[in-house]
Motif scaffolding. Structure first.
Motif, PDB file in Angstrom:
ATOM      1  N   GLU A  51       0.840  -1.199   0.000  1.00 46.90           N
ATOM      2  CA  GLU A  51       0.000   0.000   0.000  1.00 46.90           C
ATOM      3  C   GLU A  51       0.881   1.257   0.000  1.00 46.90           C
ATOM      4  N   VAL A  52       0.508   2.206  -0.857  1.00 49.42           N
ATOM      5  CA  VAL A  52       1.296   3.441  -0.942  1.00 49.42           C
ATOM      6  C   VAL A  52       0.732   4.455   0.056  1.00 49.42           C
ATOM      7  N   LEU A  53       1.582   4.874   1.005  1.00 45.36           N
ATOM      8  CA  LEU A  53       1.131   5.790   2.064  1.00 45.36           C
ATOM      9  C   LEU A  53       1.988   7.049   2.085  1.00 45.36           C
ATOM     10  N   LEU A  54       1.416   8.107   2.649  1.00 46.04           N
ATOM     11  CA  LEU A  54       2.121   9.389   2.686  1.00 46.04           C
ATOM     12  C   LEU A  54       2.277   9.867   4.127  1.00 46.04           C
ATOM     13  N   LEU A  55       3.450  10.389   4.442  1.00 49.30           N
ATOM     14  CA  LEU A  55       3.650  11.003   5.754  1.00 49.30           C
ATOM     15  C   LEU A  55       4.532  12.232   5.590  1.00 49.30           C
ATOM     16  N   GLU A  56       4.027  13.380   5.980  1.00 53.54           N
ATOM     17  CA  GLU A  56       4.851  14.597   5.924  1.00 53.54           C
ATOM     18  C   GLU A  56       4.415  15.555   7.016  1.00 53.54           C
ATOM     19  N   GLU A  57       5.299  16.485   7.327  1.00 50.96           N
ATOM     20  CA  GLU A  57       5.091  17.362   8.476  1.00 50.96           C
ATOM     21  C   GLU A  57       3.821  18.209   8.357  1.00 50.96           C
ATOM     22  N   ASP A  58       3.524  18.671   7.145  1.00 51.81           N
ATOM     23  CA  ASP A  58       2.400  19.588   6.976  1.00 51.81           C
ATOM     24  C   ASP A  58       1.028  18.923   7.050  1.00 51.81           C
ATOM     25  N   MET A  59       0.995  17.591   7.088  1.00 44.37           N
ATOM     26  CA  MET A  59      -0.313  16.914   7.159  1.00 44.37           C
ATOM     27  C   MET A  59      -0.932  17.180   8.536  1.00 44.37           C
ATOM     28  N   ASN A  60      -2.261  17.156   8.616  1.00 49.19           N
ATOM     29  CA  ASN A  60      -2.823  17.353   9.953  1.00 49.19           C
ATOM     30  C   ASN A  60      -2.569  16.089  10.783  1.00 49.19           C
ATOM     31  N   PHE A  61      -2.640  16.266  12.125  1.00 48.86           N
ATOM     32  CA  PHE A  61      -2.201  15.189  12.997  1.00 48.86           C
ATOM     33  C   PHE A  61      -3.043  13.924  12.871  1.00 48.86           C
ATOM     34  N   ASN A  62      -4.335  14.079  12.554  1.00 47.95           N
ATOM     35  CA  ASN A  62      -5.166  12.886  12.390  1.00 47.95           C
ATOM     36  C   ASN A  62      -4.691  12.064  11.221  1.00 47.95           C
ATOM     37  N   ALA A  63      -4.400  12.767  10.101  1.00 44.08           N
ATOM     38  CA  ALA A  63      -3.928  12.047   8.909  1.00 44.08           C
ATOM     39  C   ALA A  63      -2.574  11.417   9.194  1.00 44.08           C
ATOM     40  N   ARG A  64      -1.724  12.124   9.945  1.00 43.68           N
ATOM     41  CA  ARG A  64      -0.413  11.574  10.299  1.00 43.68           C
ATOM     42  C   ARG A  64      -0.580  10.320  11.138  1.00 43.68           C
ATOM     43  N   ALA A  65      -1.509  10.391  12.097  1.00 48.24           N
ATOM     44  CA  ALA A  65      -1.731   9.236  12.972  1.00 48.24           C
ATOM     45  C   ALA A  65      -2.232   8.051  12.159  1.00 48.24           C
ATOM     46  N   THR A  66      -3.124   8.326  11.195  1.00 45.90           N
ATOM     47  CA  THR A  66      -3.673   7.242  10.385  1.00 45.90           C
ATOM     48  C   THR A  66      -2.559   6.584   9.579  1.00 45.90           C
ATOM     49  N   SER A  67      -1.726   7.404   8.915  1.00 50.12           N
ATOM     50  CA  SER A  67      -0.632   6.841   8.116  1.00 50.12           C
ATOM     51  C   SER A  67       0.274   5.978   8.974  1.00 50.12           C
ATOM     52  N   PHE A  68       0.601   6.506  10.156  1.00 49.60           N
ATOM     53  CA  PHE A  68       1.534   5.802  11.023  1.00 49.60           C
ATOM     54  C   PHE A  68       0.953   4.469  11.493  1.00 49.60           C
ATOM     55  N   THR A  69      -0.329   4.472  11.825  1.00 48.96           N
ATOM     56  CA  THR A  69      -0.946   3.242  12.305  1.00 48.96           C
ATOM     57  C   THR A  69      -1.052   2.233  11.172  1.00 48.96           C
ATOM     58  N   GLU A  70      -1.410   2.719   9.981  1.00 49.56           N
ATOM     59  CA  GLU A  70      -1.536   1.805   8.842  1.00 49.56           C
ATOM     60  C   GLU A  70      -0.208   1.159   8.511  1.00 49.56           C
ATOM     61  N   VAL A  71       0.839   1.990   8.569  1.00 56.37           N
ATOM     62  CA  VAL A  71       2.168   1.502   8.271  1.00 56.37           C
ATOM     63  C   VAL A  71       2.547   0.332   9.174  1.00 56.37           C
ATOM     64  N   LYS A  72       2.096   0.395  10.420  1.00 53.43           N
ATOM     65  CA  LYS A  72       2.467  -0.633  11.387  1.00 53.43           C
ATOM     66  C   LYS A  72       1.847  -1.992  11.058  1.00 53.43           C
ATOM     67  N   GLY A  73       0.704  -1.952  10.373  1.00 53.66           N
ATOM     68  CA  GLY A  73      -0.040  -3.186  10.227  1.00 53.66           C
ATOM     69  C   GLY A  73       0.379  -4.090   9.081  1.00 53.66           C
ATOM     70  N   LYS A  74       0.757  -3.532   7.942  1.00 54.82           N
ATOM     71  CA  LYS A  74       0.949  -4.398   6.763  1.00 54.82           C
ATOM     72  C   LYS A  74       2.103  -3.918   5.889  1.00 54.82           C
ATOM     73  N   GLY A  75       2.265  -4.604   4.741  1.00 56.61           N
ATOM     74  CA  GLY A  75       3.315  -4.209   3.805  1.00 56.61           C
ATOM     75  C   GLY A  75       3.029  -2.829   3.235  1.00 56.61           C
ATOM     76  N   PHE A  76       4.034  -1.975   3.184  1.00 57.88           N
ATOM     77  CA  PHE A  76       3.779  -0.595   2.772  1.00 57.88           C
ATOM     78  C   PHE A  76       4.923  -0.048   1.924  1.00 57.88           C
ATOM     79  N   LEU A  77       4.565   0.993   1.175  1.00 56.96           N
ATOM     80  CA  LEU A  77       5.561   1.863   0.558  1.00 56.96           C
ATOM     81  C   LEU A  77       5.248   3.229   1.134  1.00 56.96           C
ATOM     82  N   LEU A  78       6.057   3.667   2.056  1.00 56.17           N
ATOM     83  CA  LEU A  78       5.785   4.939   2.720  1.00 56.17           C
ATOM     84  C   LEU A  78       6.583   6.043   2.039  1.00 56.17           C
TER      85      LEU A  78
END
Ligand SMILES: Nc1ncnc2c1ncn2[C@@H]1O[C@H](COP(=O)(O)OP(=O)(O)OP(=O)(O)O)[C@@H](O)[C@H]1O
Length: 448
Positions: free
Chosen positions: A336-363
């Motif tokens: 799964e292709v995911l995005l994480l950057e400083e300017d994202m709001n914290f909810n979106a950041r939290a979602t990306s981070f949690t998703e990354v933890k669960g499965k195979g990712f391209l962050l």
């Protein structure tokens, strides 16, 4: 100045270790070759984590550590725990990333706190919300509800947490600098009973114009070095001798702070394969895609430069968005292709981070993911843009190869233009690693 450098210190269940634990740490300074040979022999006998921590860290914490697989100490833990558990102030400078600094300083925290007491006794300061979430998770696993661990992180529910922290002060707080200062200034809690202060990724926080002045307050105005154990941790502390001097000079630590410097000669984990491909900026996205198809990573992180102010003003999309959109339409693999950057709001950041933890990712991320992120399934790192400094290269590369006792090959591939070649060369000289060229034709040929 009594600050001592302990590059070669190791060995634990030994008379020397007992000396340390009994607090006679002034003996450490004149470290002789004879000691080093003796300690090397002791290390060969490989003490377990339990043996290293015996009598200092509560049994229930050691048991939890073993249950989650922390049985044998990493080199960093072996070298630093005797100092940390003696209560000495410490600059934990493990030049290799992913070497287990978190567990080392947390064990020190657990050795110092009184589990029956309801007050803030340990504070771990981190530069980003994501690192804070990670450290909190490890601390909670080890605490196993025997004490409270609270996370005060940017983007959190500070108002609600303020009432909680007042009603029932947690023994351990993990906090980002801004949130912590906000709470202290609102008098939500005091640091009077604080026994241990840990500053993780210290060079990053000191280097951040947004965080540095608050960090100075935490170190000197909100509590005094004389009444606490202070631990600074990082894989990179530029001009470390100067830093040790500053620690004493500015009273960030006591005068007998110990600099535990592990792996000063070989900063890069030895089982990483470093490669680079030379291509034009226009070709870069297609080269990246072909590399992903060729490498078939288990999971990967693609580091992209932060958008410049000039590019923002010109109304251009950030490179992160460009890369994510390109991959979402062209990449046919299972990750799964995911995005994480400083300017994202914290909810979106939290979602990306949690998703990354669960499965195979391209962050796809800016350097925000380069500090402290511990995603052991990351097999490949791609520098879509060249990092700005050798230190940034070290931290990005260190997001892979994070299983301390596994030697499975992980790779770091950097895409550069012809003109950037000498910069990469400079990083190689500085960090003492070898980078192999991957001809672009061979990358494209794989997909024919
Ligand atoms: N003694 C141990 N046995 C097995 N695994 C360990 C041990 N200590 C730490 N680890 C694991 O090693 C990984 C890296 O640890 P950690 O995140 O603390 O590294 P670090 O030194 O802080 O790295 P960085 O400088 O990159 O932030 C983690 O997944 C952690 O669970």
């Amino acid at each position: 100045m009594a600050a001592a450098s302990m590059a070669a210190f190791s060995g634990c269940a030994s008379p020397l270790y007992s000396t340390l634990r009994s607090g006679l740490t002034s003996r450490l300074a004149p470290f002789t070759l004879r000691h080093r040979h003796r300690l090397r022999r002791l290390r060969a006998s490989a003490a377990t984590l339990r043996e290293v921590c015996a009598g200092r860290v509560p049994e229930h914490v050691l048991q939890r550590a073993e249950e989650v697989g922390y049985v044998v100490p990493t080199e960093v833990q072996e070298q630093s725990l005797p100092v940390l558990l003696s209560g000495q102030d410490c600059i934990l400078h493990a030049q290799v990333t992913g070497s287990g600094k978190t567990l080392a300083y947390l064990l020190s925290v657990f050795s110092a706190i009184d589990f029956g007491r309801s007050s803030v006794q340990a504070l771990v300061v981190v530069p980003t919300r994501e690192l804070g979430m990670q450290v909190t998770k490890v601390a909670r696993i080890l605490a196993a509800k025997a004490c409270t661990v609270m996370a005060l992180l940017d983007g959190g529910m500070l108002r609600r947490q303020k009432s909680w922290v007042k009603a029932e002060p947690p023994a351990i707080i993990v906090a980002t600098v801004a949130s912590l200062c906000q709470m202290i200034e609102k008098r939500a809690f005091s640091l009077q009973s604080m026994r241990v202060l840990v500053i993780d990724e210290v060079d990053f926080i000191f280097g951040s114009s947004k965080q540095v002045s608050s960090l100075r307050k935490i170190l000197t105005s909100y509590s005094a070095a004389s009444s606490r154990q202070t631990i600074f941790a990082s894989a990179s502390i530029p001009q470390h001798n100067r830093f040790v001097h500053d620690c004493v000079q500015h009273k960030w630590t006591k005068t007998d702070v110990i600099h535990v410097h592990v792996n000063p000669v070989q900063p890069m984990p030895s089982h990483l394969l470093h490669k680079y491909a030379i291509c034009s900026k226009k070709e870069r996205l297609h080269v990246l895609l072909s590399l992903l198809e060729k490498d078939a990573p288990k999971s990967g992180i693609i580091f992209v430069a932060e958008q410049s102010e000039k590019s923002k003003k010109a109304g251009h999309p950030p490179s992160t968005t460009v890369v994510v959109e390109f991959l979402r339409t062209t990449y046919m693999g299972s990750l799964e292709v995911l995005l994480l950057e400083e300017d994202m709001n914290f909810n979106a950041r939290a979602t990306s981070f949690t998703e990354v933890k669960g499965k195979g990712f391209l962050l796809v991320s800016t350097d925000i993911a380069s500090r402290g992120f511990d995603l052991p399934q990351t097999s490949h790192i791609y520098n879509f843009d060249l990092p700005k400094t050798a230190t940034d290269y070290l931290h990005r590369a260190g997001r892979t190869g994070r299983e301390p006792f596994s030697k499975s090959a992980c790779s770091v591939t950097t895409l550069i233009t012809e003109d950037e070649h000498f910069v990469l060369q400079r990083f190689q000289n500085e960090l003492k690693f070898h980078c192999e060229e991957l001809p672009v034709e061979s990358i494209f040929a794989f997909n024919l």
